[in-house]
Write a protein that holds these residues in place. Structure first.
Motif, mmCIF file in Angstrom:
data_model
loop_
_atom_site.group_PDB
_atom_site.id
_atom_site.type_symbol
_atom_site.label_atom_id
_atom_site.label_comp_id
_atom_site.label_asym_id
_atom_site.label_seq_id
_atom_site.Cartn_x
_atom_site.Cartn_y
_atom_site.Cartn_z
ATOM 1 N N GLU A 108 0.760 10.192 5.487
ATOM 2 C CA GLU A 108 1.261 10.720 6.755
ATOM 3 C C GLU A 108 1.068 9.719 7.884
ATOM 4 O OE1 GLU A 108 3.111 13.348 9.297
ATOM 5 O OE2 GLU A 108 2.933 13.502 7.103
ATOM 6 N N ALA A 109 -0.008 8.914 7.807
ATOM 7 C CA ALA A 109 -0.270 7.905 8.829
ATOM 8 C C ALA A 109 0.584 6.656 8.638
ATOM 9 C CB ALA A 109 -1.747 7.526 8.819
ATOM 10 N N GLY A 110 1.365 6.612 7.574
ATOM 11 C CA GLY A 110 2.250 5.484 7.337
ATOM 12 C C GLY A 110 1.576 4.272 6.734
ATOM 13 N N PHE A 111 0.467 4.473 6.035
ATOM 14 C CA PHE A 111 -0.267 3.358 5.458
ATOM 15 C C PHE A 111 0.432 2.827 4.209
ATOM 16 C CE2 PHE A 111 -4.839 3.371 7.232
ATOM 17 C CZ PHE A 111 -4.348 3.598 8.514
ATOM 18 N N SER A 112 0.195 1.552 3.924
ATOM 19 C CA SER A 112 0.799 0.887 2.780
ATOM 20 C C SER A 112 0.272 1.452 1.465
ATOM 21 C CB SER A 112 0.495 -0.614 2.851
ATOM 22 O OG SER A 112 0.726 -1.243 1.609
ATOM 23 N N HIS A 113 1.096 1.326 0.411
ATOM 24 C CA HIS A 113 0.671 1.766 -0.918
ATOM 25 C C HIS A 113 -0.495 0.920 -1.446
ATOM 26 C CE1 HIS A 113 3.562 -1.509 -1.716
ATOM 27 N NE2 HIS A 113 2.830 -1.749 -2.790
ATOM 28 N N TRP A 114 -0.775 -0.220 -0.791
ATOM 29 C CA TRP A 114 -1.928 -1.025 -1.204
ATOM 30 C C TRP A 114 -3.238 -0.274 -0.998
ATOM 31 C CZ3 TRP A 114 -1.206 -4.944 -4.244
ATOM 32 C CH2 TRP A 114 -0.028 -5.661 -4.175
ATOM 33 N N PHE A 115 -3.186 0.772 -0.180
ATOM 34 C CA PHE A 115 -4.335 1.666 -0.021
ATOM 35 C C PHE A 115 -4.818 2.190 -1.373
ATOM 36 C CE2 PHE A 115 -5.033 6.329 -0.099
ATOM 37 C CZ PHE A 115 -6.248 6.432 0.576
ATOM 38 N N LEU A 116 -3.884 2.369 -2.311
ATOM 39 C CA LEU A 116 -4.220 3.011 -3.579
ATOM 40 C C LEU A 116 -5.121 2.156 -4.465
ATOM 41 C CD1 LEU A 116 -0.729 4.537 -4.415
ATOM 42 C CD2 LEU A 116 -2.760 5.760 -3.602
ATOM 43 N N LEU A 117 -5.092 0.829 -4.295
ATOM 44 C CA LEU A 117 -5.919 -0.018 -5.160
ATOM 45 C C LEU A 117 -7.409 0.243 -4.952
ATOM 46 C CD1 LEU A 117 -4.072 -3.462 -5.308
ATOM 47 C CD2 LEU A 117 -4.325 -1.757 -7.112
ATOM 48 N N PRO A 118 -7.955 0.064 -3.754
ATOM 49 C CA PRO A 118 -9.374 0.413 -3.573
ATOM 50 C C PRO A 118 -9.622 1.915 -3.661
ATOM 51 C CG PRO A 118 -8.414 -0.361 -1.509
ATOM 52 C CD PRO A 118 -7.395 -0.602 -2.559
ATOM 53 N N PHE A 119 -8.611 2.725 -3.350
ATOM 54 C CA PHE A 119 -8.785 4.174 -3.436
ATOM 55 C C PHE A 119 -9.051 4.614 -4.870
ATOM 56 C CE2 PHE A 119 -6.979 8.629 -3.099
ATOM 57 C CZ PHE A 119 -8.018 9.133 -2.313
ATOM 58 N N ALA A 120 -8.567 3.832 -5.830
ATOM 59 C CA ALA A 120 -8.848 4.137 -7.237
ATOM 60 C C ALA A 120 -10.351 4.104 -7.509
ATOM 61 C CB ALA A 120 -8.124 3.146 -8.142
ATOM 62 N N LEU A 121 -11.079 3.261 -6.775
ATOM 63 C CA LEU A 121 -12.537 3.219 -6.934
ATOM 64 C C LEU A 121 -13.185 4.496 -6.410
ATOM 65 C CD1 LEU A 121 -13.216 -0.476 -5.849
ATOM 66 C CD2 LEU A 121 -13.061 0.444 -8.167
ATOM 67 N N VAL A 122 -12.618 5.065 -5.349
ATOM 68 C CA VAL A 122 -13.104 6.353 -4.846
ATOM 69 C C VAL A 122 -12.931 7.422 -5.921
ATOM 70 C CG1 VAL A 122 -12.709 8.182 -3.138
ATOM 71 C CG2 VAL A 122 -12.619 5.773 -2.438
ATOM 72 N N ILE A 123 -11.756 7.436 -6.533
ATOM 73 C CA ILE A 123 -11.492 8.414 -7.598
ATOM 74 C C ILE A 123 -12.468 8.216 -8.750
ATOM 75 C CG2 ILE A 123 -9.782 9.202 -9.283
ATOM 76 C CD1 ILE A 123 -7.611 8.307 -7.262
ATOM 77 N N GLY A 124 -12.714 6.951 -9.111
ATOM 78 C CA GLY A 124 -13.657 6.669 -10.189
ATOM 79 C C GLY A 124 -15.066 7.111 -9.857
ATOM 80 N N GLN A 125 -15.483 6.932 -8.606
ATOM 81 C CA GLN A 125 -16.825 7.350 -8.203
ATOM 82 C C GLN A 125 -16.957 8.873 -8.266
ATOM 83 O OE1 GLN A 125 -18.940 8.788 -5.991
ATOM 84 N NE2 GLN A 125 -20.737 7.492 -5.973
ATOM 85 N N PHE A 126 -15.912 9.573 -7.850
ATOM 86 C CA PHE A 126 -15.920 11.031 -7.977
ATOM 87 C C PHE A 126 -16.071 11.439 -9.443
ATOM 88 C CE2 PHE A 126 -13.384 11.853 -3.859
ATOM 89 C CZ PHE A 126 -14.522 12.263 -3.185
ATOM 90 N N GLY A 127 -15.314 10.791 -10.313
ATOM 91 C CA GLY A 127 -15.389 11.112 -11.731
ATOM 92 C C GLY A 127 -16.774 10.862 -12.302
ATOM 93 N N TRP A 128 -17.402 9.767 -11.846
ATOM 94 C CA TRP A 128 -18.764 9.457 -12.305
ATOM 95 C C TRP A 128 -19.738 10.543 -11.876
ATOM 96 C CZ3 TRP A 128 -22.871 8.055 -8.902
ATOM 97 C CH2 TRP A 128 -24.052 7.650 -9.553
ATOM 98 N N GLN A 129 -19.632 11.005 -10.634
ATOM 99 C CA GLN A 129 -20.521 12.074 -10.182
ATOM 100 C C GLN A 129 -20.370 13.323 -11.043
ATOM 101 O OE1 GLN A 129 -20.935 13.033 -5.948
ATOM 102 N NE2 GLN A 129 -19.796 11.178 -5.446
#
Length: 303
Positions: free
Chosen positions: A245-266
């Motif tokens: 919604e803020a118009g950010f680039s899809h490159w956001f998804l690369l480091p965001f994948a680490l957030v998803i992985g950290q959630f999965g680890w928890q």
């Protein structure tokens, strides 16, 4: 004077603060900065979502919200400890806190809380009019939160509403308005808080059951792990929507994948009957917040 549970044995308050100040600094959790980071990250995320520009105004807002998070988290924790003074002495993890251990009187705690609130007010008045009104509105959430565990098994939802209010304030301070992006960020933050604070609540579930207070850990019991997965999926979805919604680039998804992985680890690795492991997983959310910040920086600069 004992090191309080959750604090590092080598925390700066116990090592360096003068003895007369230690109880007050501990009352404000200055010896345990985890909560300050968890309060601050949504503020910084939202500021950057609204204005992804590396300039002096962005830095000014980051500093103001940084100091504000420290003092207002301290004020909120002081309110909480005043309200919980008759419970904390009966719980192993909290019995050494300054009020139940007799190091600080209720009157002294109230005066300290007032001083912290005055500092917070001075910071709030540096922000935009809308952000100021949002800040005033947050006081009701802060004041009511300590009592929610008495009436509902879901005080974690109220904590989420309170701790993520900065997702709205940061955007308002940076842009002077509100929109869908901060709303999505706020909802995602509530989901995040539901997850990490449910893990945190598992430390006290036996004591809470004995003294008659409620928590999501007691409500969910053996269903906690799948519930954590649902909470964290909600955080991922709404944070992703906020970035889009803020118009950010899809490159956001690369480091965001680490957030998803950290959630999965928890979700996969938390030991819900091990207090120390619950605390470790809870504290790991500081790093998660930093990775989320990195993802937003990448997405904003590449937009």
């Amino acid at each position: 004077m004992s090191v309080i549970a959750d604090a590092r044995a080598d925390n700066w308050v116990d090592r360096h603060a003068p003895d007369w100040a230690k109880p007050y600094l501990k009352l404000a959790r200055f010896d345990r900065p985890v909560g300050t980071w968890l309060l601050l990250w949504p503020c910084w995320w939202s500021i950057w979502l609204a204005r992804p520009v590396l300039d002096l105004e962005t830095l000014r807002l980051f500093v103001l919200f940084g100091v504000g998070a420290v003092v207002m988290r301290g004020a909120g924790c002081t309110i909480n400890d005043i309200a919980d003074r008759n419970f904390d002495g009966r719980v192993e993890r909290t019995r050494h806190r300054p009020i139940p251990s007799g190091q600080v009187s209720v009157t002294g705690a109230a005066i300290w809380m007032g001083a912290l609130c005055l500092v917070g007010l001075a910071i709030l008045l540096q922000l935009s009019p809308l952000a100021i009104w949002l800040g005033v509105g947050s006081l009701g959430l802060v004041a009511i939160y300590p009592f929610m565990k008495r009436v509902t098994y879901w005080p974690q939802i109220w904590l989420g509403l309170t701790f993520n209010w900065g997702a709205l304030m940061g955007w308002a301070a940076a842009s002077g308005e509100l929109g869908l992006a901060p709303a999505f960020l706020y909802i995602g933050g509530i989901c995040w808080t539901l997850g990490y604070d449910t893990i945190y609540a598992h430390q006290d579930k036996e004591d809470d059951a004995l003294i008659g207070v409620k928590s999501s850990a007691l409500k969910l019991g053996s269903k906690t792990r799948p519930a954590l997965a649902v909470f964290y999926v909600g955080a991922v979805v709404f944070w992703g929507l906020a970035a889009r919604e803020a118009g950010f680039s899809h490159w956001f998804l690369l480091p965001f994948a680490l957030v998803i992985g950290q959630f999965g680890w928890q979700v996969a690795r938390v030991l819900l009957d091990d207090r120390e492991d619950c605390l470790r997983k809870f504290k790991s959310n500081i790093l998660l917040g930093a990775v989320m910040m990195a993802a937003l920086i990448v997405g904003g600069l590449a937009a």
